[in-house]
Design a protein around this motif. Structure first.
Motif, PDB file in Angstrom:
ATOM      1  N   TRP A  89       0.337   4.004  -2.585  1.00 13.77           N
ATOM      2  CA  TRP A  89      -0.797   4.928  -2.549  1.00 13.77           C
ATOM      3  C   TRP A  89      -0.400   6.355  -2.240  1.00 13.77           C
ATOM      4  CZ3 TRP A  89      -5.603   2.634   0.421  1.00 13.77           C
ATOM      5  CH2 TRP A  89      -5.919   1.376  -0.106  1.00 13.77           C
ATOM      6  N   ARG A 105       2.537  11.830   0.041  1.00 15.67           N
ATOM      7  CA  ARG A 105       3.531  12.461   0.927  1.00 15.67           C
ATOM      8  C   ARG A 105       4.076  11.371   1.833  1.00 15.67           C
ATOM      9  NH1 ARG A 105      -0.557  16.077   4.375  1.00 15.67           N
ATOM     10  NH2 ARG A 105      -1.601  14.062   4.630  1.00 15.67           N
ATOM     11  N   PRO A 137      -7.025  13.531   6.115  1.00 14.64           N
ATOM     12  CA  PRO A 137      -6.690  12.254   6.773  1.00 14.64           C
ATOM     13  C   PRO A 137      -5.793  12.410   8.001  1.00 14.64           C
ATOM     14  CG  PRO A 137      -6.363  12.077   4.406  1.00 14.64           C
ATOM     15  CD  PRO A 137      -6.725  13.490   4.680  1.00 14.64           C
ATOM     16  N   SER A 138      -5.001  13.467   8.041  1.00 16.61           N
ATOM     17  CA  SER A 138      -4.093  13.615   9.178  1.00 16.61           C
ATOM     18  C   SER A 138      -4.823  14.011  10.445  1.00 16.61           C
ATOM     19  CB  SER A 138      -3.033  14.670   8.857  1.00 16.61           C
ATOM     20  OG  SER A 138      -3.676  15.928   8.684  1.00 16.61           O
ATOM     21  N   CYS A 159      -0.807   4.606  14.069  1.00 13.08           N
ATOM     22  CA  CYS A 159      -0.731   4.337  12.631  1.00 13.08           C
ATOM     23  C   CYS A 159      -1.786   3.318  12.213  1.00 13.08           C
ATOM     24  CB  CYS A 159       0.649   3.818  12.253  1.00 13.08           C
ATOM     25  SG  CYS A 159       0.743   3.443  10.482  1.00 13.08           S
ATOM     26  N   PRO A 160      -2.642   3.672  11.240  1.00 11.86           N
ATOM     27  CA  PRO A 160      -3.700   2.736  10.820  1.00 11.86           C
ATOM     28  C   PRO A 160      -3.148   1.509  10.093  1.00 11.86           C
ATOM     29  CG  PRO A 160      -4.113   4.969   9.977  1.00 11.86           C
ATOM     30  CD  PRO A 160      -2.735   4.963  10.532  1.00 11.86           C
ATOM     31  N   ASP A 161      -1.923   1.623   9.612  1.00 10.83           N
ATOM     32  CA  ASP A 161      -1.399   0.581   8.736  1.00 10.83           C
ATOM     33  C   ASP A 161      -0.217  -0.181   9.311  1.00 10.83           C
ATOM     34  OD1 ASP A 161      -2.558   2.914   6.805  1.00 10.83           O
ATOM     35  OD2 ASP A 161      -2.837   0.923   5.956  1.00 10.83           O
ATOM     36  N   HIS A 202      -3.770  -3.910   4.150  1.00 13.27           N
ATOM     37  CA  HIS A 202      -5.225  -3.842   3.980  1.00 13.27           C
ATOM     38  C   HIS A 202      -5.567  -2.603   3.154  1.00 13.27           C
ATOM     39  CE1 HIS A 202      -5.333  -0.516   6.830  1.00 13.27           C
ATOM     40  NE2 HIS A 202      -4.621  -1.255   7.671  1.00 13.27           N
ATOM     41  N   LYS A 237       0.705   4.840   3.898  1.00 12.96           N
ATOM     42  CA  LYS A 237      -0.172   5.474   2.912  1.00 12.96           C
ATOM     43  C   LYS A 237      -0.049   6.994   2.937  1.00 12.96           C
ATOM     44  CE  LYS A 237      -3.534   1.708   3.091  1.00 12.96           C
ATOM     45  NZ  LYS A 237      -4.632   1.180   3.926  1.00 12.96           N
ATOM     46  N   GLY A 238       0.771   7.523   3.826  1.00  8.90           N
ATOM     47  CA  GLY A 238       1.006   8.958   3.845  1.00  8.90           C
ATOM     48  C   GLY A 238      -0.128   9.769   4.436  1.00  8.90           C
ATOM     49  N   CYS A 239      -0.887   9.220   5.413  1.00 10.09           N
ATOM     50  CA  CYS A 239      -2.028   9.962   5.964  1.00 10.09           C
ATOM     51  C   CYS A 239      -1.586  11.172   6.776  1.00 10.09           C
ATOM     52  CB  CYS A 239      -2.907   9.053   6.809  1.00 10.09           C
ATOM     53  SG  CYS A 239      -2.123   8.409   8.296  1.00 10.09           S
ATOM     54  N   GLY A 240      -0.426  11.069   7.417  1.00  4.14           N
ATOM     55  CA  GLY A 240       0.059  12.212   8.182  1.00  4.14           C
ATOM     56  C   GLY A 240      -0.408  12.265   9.623  1.00  4.14           C
ATOM     57  N   ILE A 241      -1.085  11.195  10.089  1.00  5.10           N
ATOM     58  CA  ILE A 241      -1.552  11.179  11.482  1.00  5.10           C
ATOM     59  C   ILE A 241      -0.344  11.215  12.421  1.00  5.10           C
ATOM     60  CG2 ILE A 241      -2.638   9.746  13.258  1.00  5.10           C
ATOM     61  CD1 ILE A 241      -4.702   8.902  11.200  1.00  5.10           C
ATOM     62  N   ARG A 294      -6.664  -2.107  14.649  1.00  2.00           N
ATOM     63  CA  ARG A 294      -5.280  -2.370  15.058  1.00  2.00           C
ATOM     64  C   ARG A 294      -5.154  -2.327  16.572  1.00  2.00           C
ATOM     65  NH1 ARG A 294      -0.549   0.944  14.821  1.00  2.00           N
ATOM     66  NH2 ARG A 294       1.144  -0.470  15.434  1.00  2.00           N
ATOM     67  N   TYR A 352       4.323   0.085   3.279  1.00  2.00           N
ATOM     68  CA  TYR A 352       2.883   0.122   3.575  1.00  2.00           C
ATOM     69  C   TYR A 352       2.359   1.509   3.917  1.00  2.00           C
ATOM     70  CZ  TYR A 352       3.681  -4.846   3.644  1.00  2.00           C
ATOM     71  OH  TYR A 352       4.038  -6.123   3.278  1.00  2.00           O
ATOM     72  N   THR A 369       0.816  -1.214   0.000  1.00  6.15           N
ATOM     73  CA  THR A 369       0.000   0.000   0.000  1.00  6.15           C
ATOM     74  C   THR A 369       0.848   1.262   0.000  1.00  6.15           C
ATOM     75  OG1 THR A 369      -0.203  -0.221   2.397  1.00  6.15           O
ATOM     76  CG2 THR A 369      -2.014  -1.040   1.058  1.00  6.15           C
ATOM     77  N   ALA A 416      -9.497   1.611  10.800  1.00  7.84           N
ATOM     78  CA  ALA A 416      -8.266   0.820  10.717  1.00  7.84           C
ATOM     79  C   ALA A 416      -7.498   0.937  12.026  1.00  7.84           C
ATOM     80  CB  ALA A 416      -7.397   1.290   9.557  1.00  7.84           C
ATOM     81  N   ILE A 417      -7.450   2.161  12.571  1.00  5.91           N
ATOM     82  CA  ILE A 417      -6.793   2.374  13.866  1.00  5.91           C
ATOM     83  C   ILE A 417      -7.555   1.595  14.929  1.00  5.91           C
ATOM     84  CG2 ILE A 417      -6.045   4.092  15.557  1.00  5.91           C
ATOM     85  CD1 ILE A 417      -6.093   6.155  13.289  1.00  5.91           C
ATOM     86  N   THR A 477      -6.632   5.999   3.396  1.00  6.54           N
ATOM     87  CA  THR A 477      -5.553   6.695   4.091  1.00  6.54           C
ATOM     88  C   THR A 477      -6.118   7.419   5.308  1.00  6.54           C
ATOM     89  OG1 THR A 477      -4.565   7.034   1.930  1.00  6.54           O
ATOM     90  CG2 THR A 477      -3.750   8.405   3.723  1.00  6.54           C
ATOM     91  N   GLY A 478      -5.558   7.122   6.467  1.00 11.86           N
ATOM     92  CA  GLY A 478      -5.991   7.833   7.673  1.00 11.86           C
ATOM     93  C   GLY A 478      -7.297   7.343   8.258  1.00 11.86           C
TER      94      GLY A 478
END
Lengths: 392, 98, 307
Positions: free
Chosen positions: B35, B38, C225-226, B57-59, C17, B77-81, C30, B75, B32, C26-27, C21-22
């Motif tokens: 995807w 960033r 998403p962040s 991290c979701p991933d 999966h 995905k660059g969400c930035g969380i 996990r 993996y 992933t 999913a969080i 994104t974000g």
């Protein structure tokens, strides 16, 4: 000669399930299946079985819980009919495509509307494409024997498909007969513990029920179709074995008088008894008539049917369900399609009968046989489809 | 004749019965990381290894190491969380080069 | 409560999966997988989690997993739990296996409520985890019984006449507690410790336990998403989604919020509420704040806390 018990159809189901050492029963009551769950609840309350009885809140949840239980490798059973079967319709497809050997007794009853609690086959026929093995019993003895054989058939490690045993609502479910039963040890010997195709085992994690793209879905369905076709051969193995244990021989279908019949009547379930009685009467008068009763309906036994109808000049197929908008009733459609597959041409009349428990009287059957004999003589089918016994 | 691996099975006879997936975690075969637009860059000097980015991290794309956390770019995905939640602002989101 | 370092590094919810994104769910998954105590089976209803984690032949699950249908996660879980009980009774199985039913707000609040109610009433020993992104996100952001008042969804869009969903969100925990279950709790993915601890508690409790976790959805809520964790935190700090537990029918607040932020702080970050900032919908905004206040007062009363 084994022990003979006075049992109604429902009671025979409950008794057979008790002897089959089922792990989980999950069911919801619906007339005329209620006695099955009630009688079984008594066994549970009296400590006569070690079964976990889950009194679910709907038939949809009943099949869902059965699926869940079966996934762990447990032997599972449920019973329903009519609206309940219709409610669990989506789950039936899932049970068969997941290859789970659940056994279900269907106390065949009419579908609403209007509400009707009496027997006809519209419930199972409405779900006939669901991928389950479908067997029809003629009387209480057959119900008892078929439930036991159903577990053995379903759990065949190469087959692993769910099996529905159909018994006519009220006609079989609520009528008492003398049933020759096996003793517990014999049933236990006939039914070894289940060997699952796969299980939800924490030591070997698998994923069940993934979603499949068009790239995979059709292949998996092809696999399922193949599996269901193989149930026919497996059924013959099971009935052969059962004959050794019980002395009673079952199979794909049962014929009467077909050695020299020119006109034949084909049907499913309890009506076969009445039809046979009428055929006996006519044969005594010298009429060349015969009857065929299918035990196995799905997978549809094409070769066996063709063999049984050899030499017949006219056929009446009796359907206890109406396929609205279709050229013929469900059973007749399958029969005619079989003829087409095998290049056969037998003039056939379809009689839709007994809907909502409408009584089938000797005079109705005498009419049916007379029509059949007429067709045999003339080769003409003046009325391809009739509604038997309806005030026109 | 060896059984084809789950991912090489194309014919209906070879597919697992009931459409089950008999191996756990096969999702790891799908990267992933493709995807993202960033990517998070961790400044190891600023990082206190508090593990907040790891848990958020979701991933599971931030991995613990004996030293400090690091990004698994296969993996992510660059969400930035992670960058948003880092209490010491040790993570910067950098645009992926074209 | 637990320290981050004490949590397992085992990823039973594997990467690769297909969740957005974000994605908050999913969080949620996990973190949930970090709360397990032993052999566990997951039953999952159709929805975002199921579809993105099991596209044949890829699976993100490293524990036994079953997806059966949309409305019956609780019923399937009942069957699994019952089967293990039976097999243990017969001696064909040994050892405890935890069963967790996981479903979204769609598969819980609406189509799944019957199966959930039945399973709770029968008292099965299992956990029901509802991940709440406040709409039927997987099928395209349609409203559910969990969608809050005023939110714009594809079946309750903010139009010229009707500003988003007119109805209020269902009180899921209230419904569950009415069944007399031993444990129920709300959680938020921003409060990882509270969430994981509660889920572990739910697993350890004998009997049915329900955990309702808020999982923001960048796509459906229309935010960057962040911001997922930040919004999950704001939801709690504005008392929009209070965190509490109900143990044997007794309410107690998990996160005390002595000075709740105005709910506008939470709403204004999300595109699904953008229409509420228009002057003609000022009354709607006020109604939402009033609703949030009333709910918070109700929980304060129930938990015996002072204001």
């Amino acid at each position: 000669m084994g022990e003979v018990r006075g049992l109604t159809g429902d009671e025979a189901v409950a008794y057979a399930v008790k002897q089959c050492d089922v792990d989980v029963v999950s069911a919801y009551p619906i007339t005329p299946q209620t006695i099955i769950v009630e009688r079984f609840s008594e066994y549970v309350a009296n400590g006569e079985v070690k079964t976990e009885f889950i009194c679910v809140e709907s038939e949809h949840s009943a099949m869902s819980a059965c699926i869940g239980a079966s996934l762990t490798g447990a032997r599972t059973f449920t019973a329903t009919c009519s609206q309940g079967l219709a409610l669990m319709h989506e789950m039936l497809y899932i049970a068969s495509s997941l290859r789970l050997p659940i056994v279900m007794a269907v106390a065949n009853r009419a579908l609403s509307a209007p509400l009707n609690i009496h027997g006809d086959h519209s419930d199972m026929m409405g779900s006939r494409d669901c991928g389950w093995v479908q067997i029809y019993a003629e009387n209480v003895q057959e119900v008892y024997d078929w439930i036991i054989q159903a577990f053995r058939l379903a759990e065949d490690p190469e087959l692993s498909m769910p099996v529905a045993v159909n018994l006519d609502g009220f006609t079989i479910t609520h009528c008492m007969e003398g049933v020759e039963v096996l003793d517990d040890e014999t049933v236990a010997k006939f039914l070894p513990p289940r060997k699952p195709l796969y299980t939800l085992d924490p030591s070997k994690p698998i994923t069940v029920g993934a979603w499949a793209t068009p790239e995979y879905y059709m292949d998996l369905k092809r696999q399922e179709a193949f599996a269901l076709e193989s149930a026919k051969g497996k059924l013959l193995e099971v009935t052969r074995e059962y004959a050794r244990f019980s002395g009673r021989k079952y199979g794909i279908l049962e014929s009467y008088g077909m050695e020299d019949a020119e006109a034949a009547v084909l049907c499913l379930g309890s009506t076969a008894g009445t039809v046979r009685a009428m055929a006996k009467e006519l044969r005594a008068k010298g009429e060349k008539v015969g009857t065929v009763k299918l035990w196995l309906y799905r997978p549809f036994p094409m070769e066996e049917l063709i063999e049984a109808l050899r030499g017949v000049k006219a056929l009446v197929v009796m359907d206890k369900a109406c396929s609205f908008g279709a050229p013929y009733g469900p059973l007749c459609s399958d029969v005619l399609a079989t003829f087409q597959r095998f290049g056969l041409r037998i003039p056939t009349m379809n009689a839709i009968y007994g809907l909502g428990g409408r009584d089938v009287r000797p005079m109705d059957l005498s009419f049916i046989f007379n029509e059949a004999l007429k067709i045999a003589k003339t080769g003409e089918v003046s009325k391809p489809m009739i509604f038997l016994g309806v005030r026109e | 004749m060896s059984t084809p691996s789950l991912f090489e099975r194309r014919f209906w006879k070879d597919l697992p019965p009931g459409g089950i997936i008999p191996e756990p975690g096969t999702s790891v075969r799908y990267r992933t990381g493709d995807w993202r637009t960033r990517r998070p860059v961790i400044d190891e000097q600023k990082c206190t290894n508090c593990l907040l980015c790891w848990i958020y991290c979701p991933d599971a794309a931030i991995e613990q190491t004996p030293k400090k956390v690091r990004v698994n770019y296969e993996y992510c995905k660059g969400c930035g969380i992670c960058a948003n939640e880092c209490p010491v602002k040790a993570i910067t989101m950098v645009m992926e080069a074209i | 409560m637990v320290a981050l370092r004490e949590l397992t590094t085992e990823e039973r919810w594997a990467p690769g999966h297909r969740m957005c994104t974000g994605c908050g769910a999913a969080i949620g998954m996990r973190m949930a997988m970090k709360a397990l105590r032993g052999p566990t089976i997951v039953v999952n209803a159709t929805g975002c989690v199921e579809v993105t984690s099991t596209p044949f032949p890829y699976t993100a699950w490293r524990i036994p997993y079953a997806h059966i249908a949309f409305e019956n996660a609780a019923a399937v879980a009942s069957g699994i739990e019952g089967a293990f009980k039976a097999m243990e009774r017969k001696g064909t199985w040994k050892g405890k296996v935890d069963v967790i039913a996981i479903a979204g707000d769609g598969g819980t609040f609406d189509i799944g409520i019957q199966a959930l109610s039945g399973a709770l009433e029968r008292g099965h020993d299992f956990v029901y985890l509802c991940y709440d992104n406040e709409a039927y996100m997987n099928t395209g952001i349609q409203r559910s019984g969990a969608t809050p008042k005023g939110a714009s969804t594809t079946t309750s869009p903010a139009g010229k006449v009707i500003p988003g969903k007119p109805e209020w969100k269902k009180d899921l925990i209230g419904i569950c507690v009415a069944h007399g279950i031993p444990y129920a709790a709300t959680a938020s993915v921003a409060y990882w410790n509270d969430y994981i601890t509660k889920l572990r508690k739910a697993i350890e409790v004998d009997g049915p336990a329900v955990v309702h976790v808020l999982t923001p959805c960048p796509l459906g809520w229309r935010h960057d998403p962040s911001q997922t964790i930040r919004l999950a935190r704001l939801a709690v700090q504005t008392c929009y989604f209070p965190l509490y537990e109900v143990v044997e029918g007794k309410y107690s607040l998990s996160i005390k919020v002595p000075k709740p932020l105005p709910v506008l702080e939470f709403l204004k970050e999300q595109g699904r509420f953008a229409h509420l900032l228009r002057p003609e919908f000022e009354k709607e905004l006020a109604a939402i704040q009033e609703g949030v206040d009333k709910n918070w007062q109700r929980l304060l009363r129930l938990s015996g806390a002072s204001e």
